[in-house]
Design an enzyme around this catalytic site. Structure first.
Site, PDB file in Angstrom:
ATOM      1  N   HIS A 122       0.876  -1.186   0.000  1.00 19.81           N
ATOM      2  CA  HIS A 122       0.000   0.000   0.000  1.00 19.81           C
ATOM      3  C   HIS A 122       0.913   1.236   0.000  1.00 19.81           C
ATOM      4  O   HIS A 122       2.037   1.180   0.520  1.00 19.81           O
ATOM      5  CB  HIS A 122      -0.811  -0.052   1.296  1.00 19.81           C
ATOM      6  N   ASP A 199       3.282  -4.385   8.043  1.00 21.34           N
ATOM      7  CA  ASP A 199       2.050  -3.612   7.892  1.00 21.34           C
ATOM      8  C   ASP A 199       0.892  -4.582   8.107  1.00 21.34           C
ATOM      9  O   ASP A 199       0.588  -5.415   7.239  1.00 21.34           O
ATOM     10  CB  ASP A 199       2.017  -2.991   6.484  1.00 21.34           C
ATOM     11  N   GLN A 202      -4.335  -5.126   6.979  1.00 21.52           N
ATOM     12  CA  GLN A 202      -5.338  -6.057   6.431  1.00 21.52           C
ATOM     13  C   GLN A 202      -5.266  -7.434   7.078  1.00 21.52           C
ATOM     14  O   GLN A 202      -6.028  -8.317   6.707  1.00 21.52           O
ATOM     15  CB  GLN A 202      -5.168  -6.190   4.910  1.00 21.52           C
ATOM     16  N   LYS A 225     -10.250  -0.717  10.874  1.00 25.66           N
ATOM     17  CA  LYS A 225     -10.384  -1.921  10.042  1.00 25.66           C
ATOM     18  C   LYS A 225     -10.761  -3.132  10.891  1.00 25.66           C
ATOM     19  O   LYS A 225     -10.990  -4.217  10.380  1.00 25.66           O
ATOM     20  CB  LYS A 225      -9.096  -2.176   9.268  1.00 25.66           C
ATOM     21  N   CYS A 363      -4.803   2.332  -3.605  1.00 22.14           N
ATOM     22  CA  CYS A 363      -3.567   2.895  -3.025  1.00 22.14           C
ATOM     23  C   CYS A 363      -2.391   1.934  -3.176  1.00 22.14           C
ATOM     24  O   CYS A 363      -1.568   1.798  -2.242  1.00 22.14           O
ATOM     25  CB  CYS A 363      -3.745   3.262  -1.558  1.00 22.14           C
TER      26      CYS A 363
HETATM   27  N1  PLP Z   1      -1.700  -0.658   4.644  1.00 27.84           N
HETATM   28  C1  PLP Z   1      -2.635  -1.423   4.078  1.00 27.84           C
HETATM   29  C2  PLP Z   1      -2.263  -2.804   3.601  1.00 27.84           C
HETATM   30  C3  PLP Z   1      -3.929  -0.941   3.945  1.00 27.84           C
HETATM   31  O1  PLP Z   1      -4.871  -1.704   3.380  1.00 27.84           O
HETATM   32  C4  PLP Z   1      -4.235   0.353   4.413  1.00 27.84           C
HETATM   33  C5  PLP Z   1      -5.586   0.909   4.237  1.00 27.84           C
HETATM   34  O2  PLP Z   1      -6.365   0.472   3.447  1.00 27.84           O
HETATM   35  C6  PLP Z   1      -3.232   1.098   5.011  1.00 27.84           C
HETATM   36  C7  PLP Z   1      -1.967   0.566   5.112  1.00 27.84           C
HETATM   37  C8  PLP Z   1      -3.482   2.470   5.547  1.00 27.84           C
HETATM   38  O3  PLP Z   1      -4.367   2.420   6.617  1.00 27.84           O
HETATM   39  P1  PLP Z   1      -4.926   3.778   7.265  1.00 27.84           P
HETATM   40  O4  PLP Z   1      -5.476   4.574   6.113  1.00 27.84           O
HETATM   41  O5  PLP Z   1      -5.979   3.319   8.212  1.00 27.84           O
HETATM   42  O6  PLP Z   1      -3.787   4.449   7.927  1.00 27.84           O
END
Ligand code: PLP
Length: 405
Positions: A122, A199, A202, A225, A363
């Site tokens: 992401h 990270d 998900q 999430k 993203c």
């Molecule tokens: N990393 C992953 C794999 C994600 O799916 C997301 C959000 O969809 C993020 C990071 C960023 O999360 P946040 O926007 O809640 O900071």
């Protein structure tokens, strides 16, 4: 196997209609709906004990402070951290990664060093490292992926060398659903003396997570999430790193003593939490974690696995549908396209039939470019989804496919 139908009743928003049709909510990868207990908790805080924490000697402040610190303990237990001092509350995954990239970079990264991310990250797990590389004149290296959407582990092992400072990799891909072998990745990185940030945005709602078993150095996730409000997230970090790194932001809460000549910093876990913390967020996050723990993360994982399998079997019958990514281990997410139709058109038509999915690059533009596609349509599941949701979605998708083709 638990009967999951009872849990759906806990989520008031799922009773909503859109365009006079029952809502089929399959955009949980973006954000989840909230159970009544979390909504009640927010109400309880503001009705019964709202007060700024850590600062007040008065009764309400003490209750709120205790609830916030209990929440930290709940998070630590949920991800099996050694100590709640290793839990820093942030705004979400994005802030957790930015914090790590900035502070780790300041302390450990020098010109010519290398940082490793993967091709399926992401943007939140790419851009903070790029910014740090620019500042420190370091180089960003990228683990390649296979067409099925899995990391090329041999390539990864060959990338590790004496210049590698940190590896940052997603636990579960938000586009492909790939569950990456993060334990193995951490093992190889550690043999090279390199720490790893995972990270977990998900992974956290779908899989049991044990940071000590993984031996992760940093683990980032967002509350929203996993059935908690937006604006609260977590950075787990091994105490060794959190103690050695410089602070992120300056302000109240993170200091020990301030004078104009010199400021000394507070101990963990407060060192990285400048300003009034989002205590209603942390307390509501703890409520959400209690909620999923009572159901059982193993049970949730199993329920969602069955749904994914069922959905993919049904979807495979739709003319011209192709799945994007076919990883061996998948969680939470299915991405697909219908013929050469633009994902946006498919998503818009599904919306008119009451089905909420996500479309676009999610993203993760480098990943989408790898597949040479304009984006995907993404179905993402939560514990409250059921076979009827999938049936309704597949029915709607069949109609959309027939309209478009
Ligand atoms: N990393 C992953 C794999 C994600 O799916 C997301 C959000 O969809 C993020 C990071 C960023 O999360 P946040 O926007 O809640 O900071």
């Amino acid at each position: 196997m638990k009967d999951f139908s009872q849990y759906r009743e806990d989520f008031p928003l799922l009773k909503t209609k859109v365009y006079d049709k029952p809502l089929i909510y399959l955009d949980n990868g973006a954000t989840t709906q909230k159970p009544q207990c979390v909504l009640d908790k927010l109400n309880e805080i503001y009705t019964l004990y709202n007060a700024n924490i850590h600062r007040g000697v008065h009764h309400l402040s003490q209750i709120a402070t205790m609830a916030h610190e209990d929440a930290r303990k709940t998070v630590a237990d949920f991800i099996h951290a050694k100590s709640s001092t290793e839990i820093t509350f942030t705004r979400g995954t994005t802030e957790s990664i930015n914090l790590t990239a900035f502070c780790f970079g300041e302390r450990y990264v020098n010109e010519g060093d290398e940082i490793i991310v993967s091709h399926m990250e992401h943007h939140s797990n790419i851009v903070p490292w790029q910014l740090m590389c620019e500042r420190k004149m370091a180089t960003l290296k990228v683990i390649p992926i296979t067409p099925d959407g899995e990391l090329d582990l041999d390539a990864f092992k060959n990338m590790l060398n004496e210049k590698t400072r940190i590896v940052a990799v997603t636990h579960v891909s938000n586009v492909l659903g790939t569950v990456n072998p993060v334990k193995e990745i951490i093992h190889w990185a550690h043999l090279n003396g390199t720490p790893v940030l995972v990270d977990g945005a998900q992974a956290i709602p779908h899989l049991p997570v044990n940071v000590q078993d993984l031996d992760a150095d940093f683990y980032a996730f967002s509350g929203h999430k996993i059935y908690a409000p937006t604006g609260i997230g977590v950075l787990y970090g091994k105490a060794k790193w959190l103690e050695e790194m410089p602070p992120y932001q300056g302000g109240g809460e993170m200091i020990e003593h301030v004078s104009f000549e010199k400021t000394t910093f507070n101990e963990l876990p407060y060192k990285y939490e400048a300003g009034t913390p989002n205590y209603e967020g942390s307390i509501a996050l703890a409520e959400a974690l209690h909620y999923v723990s009572a159901i059982g993360m193993e049970q949730i994982a199993q329920h969602e696995q069955e749904l994914i399998q069922y959905a993919m079997e049904q979807m495979a019958c739709i003319p011209n549908l192709r799945f994007i990514g076919m990883p061996k281990h998948r969680s939470g997410v299915i991405s697909f396209l219908i013929g050469n139709e633009h994902p946006y058109d498919v998503g818009m038509l599904l919306d008119k039939l009451g089905v909420a999915v996500r479309t676009g690059h999610h993203c993760a533009q480098p990943l989408i470019e790898y597949y040479n596609i304009p984006g995907t349509v993404r179905v993402s599941l939560a514990l409250y989804n059921n076979k009827e949701d999938i049936d309704q979605f597949v029915l709607a998708l069949n109609r959309v496919a027939n309209m478009l083709l």
